[in-house]
Design an enzyme around this catalytic site. Structure first.
Site, PDB file in Angstrom:
ATOM      1  N   GLN A 100      83.600  95.290  43.180  1.00 43.63           N
ATOM      2  CA  GLN A 100      83.173  95.301  44.750  1.00 43.63           C
ATOM      3  C   GLN A 100      82.597  96.501  45.301  1.00 43.63           C
ATOM      4  OE1 GLN A 100      87.371  94.412  45.371  1.00 43.63           O
ATOM      5  NE2 GLN A 100      87.021  95.526  47.283  1.00 43.63           N
ATOM      6  N   ASP A 155      90.339  93.090  57.640  1.00 43.49           N
ATOM      7  CA  ASP A 155      89.278  92.667  56.854  1.00 43.49           C
ATOM      8  C   ASP A 155      88.902  91.353  57.134  1.00 43.49           C
ATOM      9  OD1 ASP A 155      88.694  95.229  55.673  1.00 43.49           O
ATOM     10  OD2 ASP A 155      90.745  94.844  54.515  1.00 43.49           O
ATOM     11  N   SER A 199      93.438 102.279  58.085  1.00 41.40           N
ATOM     12  CA  SER A 199      92.586 102.065  56.710  1.00 41.40           C
ATOM     13  C   SER A 199      92.614 103.068  55.863  1.00 41.40           C
ATOM     14  CB  SER A 199      90.912 101.964  57.258  1.00 41.40           C
ATOM     15  OG  SER A 199      90.170 101.973  56.106  1.00 41.40           O
ATOM     16  N   SER A 234     100.852 102.283  56.645  1.00 44.08           N
ATOM     17  CA  SER A 234     101.505 101.223  57.295  1.00 44.08           C
ATOM     18  C   SER A 234     101.219  99.869  57.422  1.00 44.08           C
ATOM     19  CB  SER A 234     102.222 101.597  58.530  1.00 44.08           C
ATOM     20  OG  SER A 234     101.757 103.147  58.594  1.00 44.08           O
ATOM     21  N   GLY A 235      99.853  99.852  57.508  1.00 41.82           N
ATOM     22  CA  GLY A 235      98.991  98.454  57.546  1.00 41.82           C
ATOM     23  C   GLY A 235      99.568  97.489  56.561  1.00 41.82           C
ATOM     24  N   HIS A 236      99.364  98.297  55.060  1.00 45.23           N
ATOM     25  CA  HIS A 236     100.015  97.421  53.856  1.00 45.23           C
ATOM     26  C   HIS A 236     101.390  97.230  53.897  1.00 45.23           C
ATOM     27  CE1 HIS A 236      96.183  99.830  52.266  1.00 45.23           C
ATOM     28  NE2 HIS A 236      96.030  98.652  51.656  1.00 45.23           N
ATOM     29  N   VAL A 260      97.202  96.656  61.823  1.00 44.44           N
ATOM     30  CA  VAL A 260      97.991  97.776  62.442  1.00 44.44           C
ATOM     31  C   VAL A 260      97.239  98.793  63.036  1.00 44.44           C
ATOM     32  CG1 VAL A 260     100.010  99.192  61.917  1.00 44.44           C
ATOM     33  CG2 VAL A 260      99.796  97.166  60.845  1.00 44.44           C
ATOM     34  N   GLY A 317      95.154  91.165  55.209  1.00 43.32           N
ATOM     35  CA  GLY A 317      95.182  91.707  56.755  1.00 43.32           C
ATOM     36  C   GLY A 317      93.951  91.119  57.506  1.00 43.32           C
ATOM     37  N   GLY A 347      95.502 100.015  46.462  1.00 37.00           N
ATOM     38  CA  GLY A 347      96.221 101.200  46.542  1.00 37.00           C
ATOM     39  C   GLY A 347      96.169 101.966  47.714  1.00 37.00           C
TER      40      GLY A 347
END
Ligand code: PAF
Length: 282
Positions: A59, A149, A184, A33-35, A175, A146, A29
């Site tokens: 995690q 990571d 991030s 804009s990277g997602h 991005v 992405g 969540g």
């Protein structure tokens, strides 16, 4: 139309209705804009897109940001709708782990102990365990991750190969903000001066890429990256800066390589990386 589902049963019903190829984008969540770029890549390459939104407790270490990790479902749904996702699966912790913490977890091997694993013990056991569960639940043909990571992407690829998971893992380029900061979900923790200090990470990567383009060897590339990091706005505390094989295999680095960096900025841990092409040395 984007359908929001919370239970495995609802997900299975939605998945059963999908004809053609299915792409999954797994997220925690706080979509940015990277997602959205991941979602659009999935939209282009698959007939149906499932997005998962789950802040995975497995995690997070005991002193990490599980409780304060941003939870922004309404905004996330808006991003998913805009990018044309078919289904958003947003389960509760009890839905994902009905028997409590799983006793059996995916072991990432030595690669899970290096780099991020050094600072975050158990992190990749938690990541790979939830990724495998989500792959079983969504049954995708393609899974999009992405490159930001990078160690996670490498480990998911390895897991699919080593454990015969029938999915194609697709890496999607990072991005960046116009000034170079990699997008991030954790950037929202940064104050204005911290954000300025955070630019040291991408500056280090740019310097490494530039040195490699000038034909410098691995040692000089790393040294250039260190110098750029050290001359950035003070406030970023380096955790690691390494030049490795693109598959993160140990050994000497020649030709294609990856430069990876992690640093603390205040209480926020940031990571970034870049592809490097080392010139053959005569
Ligand atoms: O990259 C992330 O957001 C998470 O590690 C993932 C892949 C969704 C697993 O929880």
């Amino acid at each position: 139309m984007t359908e929001l589902v919370h239970t495995r049963k609802e997900l299975a019903a939605a998945r059963d209705g999908m004809k053609g190829t299915v792409g999954v984008v797994m997220t925690m969540g706080a979509l940015h804009s990277g997602h959205e770029t991941l979602l659009r890549a999935a939209r282009e390459q698959a007939d149906h897109v499932i997005v998962t939104i789950f802040v995975n407790p497995l995690q997070f270490g005991p002193n990490e940001d599980f409780d304060r990790y941003p939870r922004t479902l309404d905004g996330d749904l808006e991003v998913c709708r805009r990018a044309g996702a078919d289904v958003v699966f947003a389960p509760s912790v009890a839905e994902m782990y009905p028997d409590g913490q799983p006793r059996v977890r995916v072991n990432p091997g030595q690669l899970g102990e290096d780099l991020e694993g050094q600072s975050r013990p158990g992190f990749f056991h938690g990541v790979l365990t939830v990724v495998l569960k989500l792959l079983q639940l969504t049954r995708p043909d393609l899974a999009f991750f992405g490159e930001k990571d990078y160690q996670q992407l490498t480990l998911v690829r390895r897991m699919a190969r080593d454990l015969d998971v029938p999915v194609a893992v697709v890496g999607v380029p990072t991005v960046r903000e116009p000034d170079g900061l990699a997008l991030s979900s954790r950037n929202r923790y940064l104050s204005a001066p911290e954000r300025q200090a955070a630019l040291s990470l991408s500056a280090a990567l740019r310097a490494g890429v530039a040195a490699a383009k000038q034909g410098r060897d691995a040692g000089a590339v790393l040294a250039a990256a260190h110098r750029a990091f050290d001359s950035g706005t003070p406030g970023a505390q380096l955790d690691y800066l390494v030049l490795t094989d693109p598959d993160l295999e140990p050994g000497p680095v020649t030709g294609p390589a990856r430069l990876l960096i992690a640093a603390w900025v205040g209480t926020t841990r940031l990571i970034d990386n870049a592809a490097i092409q080392l010139a053959p040395q005569s």
